[in-house]
Design a protein around this motif. Structure first.
Motif, short mmCIF file in Angstrom:
data_model
loop_
_atom_site.label_atom_id
_atom_site.label_comp_id
_atom_site.label_asym_id
_atom_site.label_seq_id
_atom_site.Cartn_x
_atom_site.Cartn_y
_atom_site.Cartn_z
N VAL A 198 -9.45 -6.64 11.22
CA VAL A 198 -9.37 -6.42 9.78
C VAL A 198 -8.58 -7.58 9.20
O VAL A 198 -8.00 -8.37 9.94
N SER A 239 0.84 -1.20 0.00
CA SER A 239 0.00 0.00 0.00
C SER A 239 0.87 1.25 0.00
O SER A 239 0.47 2.29 -0.48
N HIS A 271 -4.15 -0.76 8.13
CA HIS A 271 -5.37 -1.55 8.34
C HIS A 271 -6.60 -0.88 7.75
O HIS A 271 -7.71 -1.39 7.90
N ARG A 272 -6.41 0.27 7.11
CA ARG A 272 -7.51 1.02 6.52
C ARG A 272 -8.61 1.26 7.55
O ARG A 272 -9.79 1.03 7.30
N LEU A 329 -9.25 4.53 2.06
CA LEU A 329 -9.96 4.29 3.32
C LEU A 329 -11.45 4.55 3.18
O LEU A 329 -12.22 4.26 4.09
N SER A 348 -13.92 0.86 9.02
CA SER A 348 -12.91 -0.12 8.64
C SER A 348 -13.13 -0.50 7.19
O SER A 348 -14.24 -0.85 6.80
N GLU A 349 -12.10 -0.40 6.41
CA GLU A 349 -12.15 -0.69 4.98
C GLU A 349 -13.32 0.02 4.31
O GLU A 349 -14.04 -0.55 3.49
N GLY A 350 -13.53 1.28 4.68
CA GLY A 350 -14.53 2.10 4.01
C GLY A 350 -15.93 1.97 4.57
O GLY A 350 -16.80 2.73 4.22
#
Lengths: 167, 120
Positions: free
Chosen positions: B58, A77, B102-103, A129, B37-39
């Motif tokens: 995650v 990333s 970990h977004r 995100l 988390s993740e969007g």
């Protein structure tokens, strides 16, 4: 591309990659702002832009992002953030250099590059995100781009003065 | 330094200033701590409730967030840089703690009048 230029470009890419990698090991300048760093690797892109060409600088940015990121194992990333910042910064520096030519110095180019670098990275983070709240970091990152950009610009100016005639 | 350089620096300061003005014009609802988390939003708790610990899982890791008592923070994480933990406590609207690997985003939505926060 002649052999002389090829050799110099290879050295520039190698140095830029090493600096990119080493800077990634340092903690951020301000703990509350992840990604806040000096941007020393931009010395090499800006140097190439002014000594050679916009195309050459693009090559330096792409290669140093690739090599610099691959050196840090296990952070794919990171490449996306590096590229988003590097390409945005290259684009604005090349544009200003073309529009203003000699009237814009290394300091102005570098500040614009640093500001767009941070903008590009924040945009990438917003997309990655899926949270537009990350934009809240942008004004702070833009303000930070001014001192770091001036520093990198002055440094690049010194480099050009010292070894700019090499080409 | 040339004239165009100064012009560029002033332009960047102006853009940042406009951005900060926009941020300060936030709303004044009841504050909530929100975890994305993740969007996707995975957790929403009132900021002034009792202190609660939640583990956000995650792909490839976790972040432990603590919310309550008027503040929120990431207590523990197994991400490589642990910047989310180092960002520390947040207690006002539009503040956030972010874990890029970990977004994961911990942020605060809405808040009481920010002037009260300063007067306190």
């Amino acid at each position: 591309m002649n052999t002389r230029k090829l050799a110099y470009m290879a050295v520039i890419v190698a140095m830029a990659s090493a600096v990119h990698f080493l800077e990634g090991l340092l903690p951020p300048l301000i703990p509350a702002l992840p990604g806040a760093k000096l941007g020393l690797a931009n010395v090499f892109s800006l140097f190439t832009l002014l000594i050679y060409s916009a195309k050459g600088a693009l090559a330096v940015v792409l290669l140093r992002c690739l090599v610099g990121t691959l050196l840090i194992a296990g952070a794919p990333s990171g490449l996306i953030y590096s590229l988003a910042g590097g390409l945005a910064s290259w684009a604005v520096m090349a544009l200003i250099n073309r529009l203003f030519g000699e009237r814009a110095g290394t300091v102005g180019l570098s500040v614009a590059g640093a500001a767009m670098h941070n903008t590009g990275q924040i945009l990438a983070a917003v997309i990655m995100l899926g949270s537009r709240y990350i934009f809240a970091y942008l004004p702070w990152m833009l303000l930070l781009a001014i001192p770091t950009g001036i520093f990198v610009g002055l440094l690049c100016g010194l480099c050009i003065k010292a070894i700019g005639g090499m080409r | 330094m040339k004239k165009a350089d100064l012009f560029i620096i002033i332009a960047v300061v102006l853009i940042a200033g406009i951005g900060l003005l926009f941020m300060l014009g936030g709303n004044s609802d009841m504050p909530y701590a929100v975890v994305q988390s993740e969007g996707k939003e995975v957790l929403r708790l009132p900021l002034h409730g009792a202190e609660q610990k939640h583990i956000i899982e995650v792909a490839g890791g976790y972040n432990t967030v603590v919310i309550g008592g008027g503040r929120a923070w990431v207590e523990e994480a197994d991400c490589p840089d642990r910047l989310c933990v180092k960002q520390g406590e947040i207690d006002r609207a539009s503040q956030s703690a972010v874990c890029l690997p970990h977004r994961m985003v911990l942020r605060i939505e809405g808040a009481e009048d920010t002037l009260d926060g300063i007067a306190n």
